[in-house]
Design a protein around this motif. Structure first.
Motif: not given
Length: 121
Positions: A1-3, A27-33, A54-56, A73-78
């Motif tokens: 998914m593109e930014c 914990h190794g590589p991380l992400m935020f949601h 994560t998804g659509d 560290v990718p930062f995702w948001m709904s």
């Protein structure tokens, strides 16, 4: 998914960057949601990369670069939460106190939170 090019800028405080380095070591590589749900659902949750699916319904807002870490560290948001925060600069910070949920920092006695500032739109 593109930014999304209209997405708010996401930054880190020095305290948040330091905690991410410690969590990365354990914990190794991380992400935020950030889901935008009630209570702690509106706080950024930190997971091992790929552990939160994560998804659509989600938007990738940023790949946070943390000094001393080999990957971002990718930062995702709904998407629904993004609609509310679209005109803000998001700053990930850390405060004392234990939030609920499954975020990796919970056992540390601290929790991530978002500080925000309105930006010109």
């Amino acid at each position: 998914m593109e930014c999304d090019p209209k997405s708010p800028t996401v930054g880190l405080t020095p305290a948040a960057a330091g905690l991410l380095r410690r969590l990365r070591a354990d914990h190794g590589p991380l992400m935020f949601h950030q889901s935008g749900g009630c209570c702690d659902g509106s706080a950024p949750m930190c997971y091992p990369a790929g552990e939160f699916r994560t998804g659509d319904a989600d938007v990738l807002l940023a790949d946070l670069v943390v000094e001393g870490m080999s990957e971002s560290v990718p930062f995702w948001m709904s998407r629904s939460q993004y609609a509310v925060w679209a005109h803000t600069r998001l700053i990930v910070d850390v405060v004392e106190g234990r939030g609920s949920g499954f975020s990796l920092e919970a056992p540390e006695g601290v929790r991530f939170l978002i500080r925000s500032r309105l930006v010109d739109g």
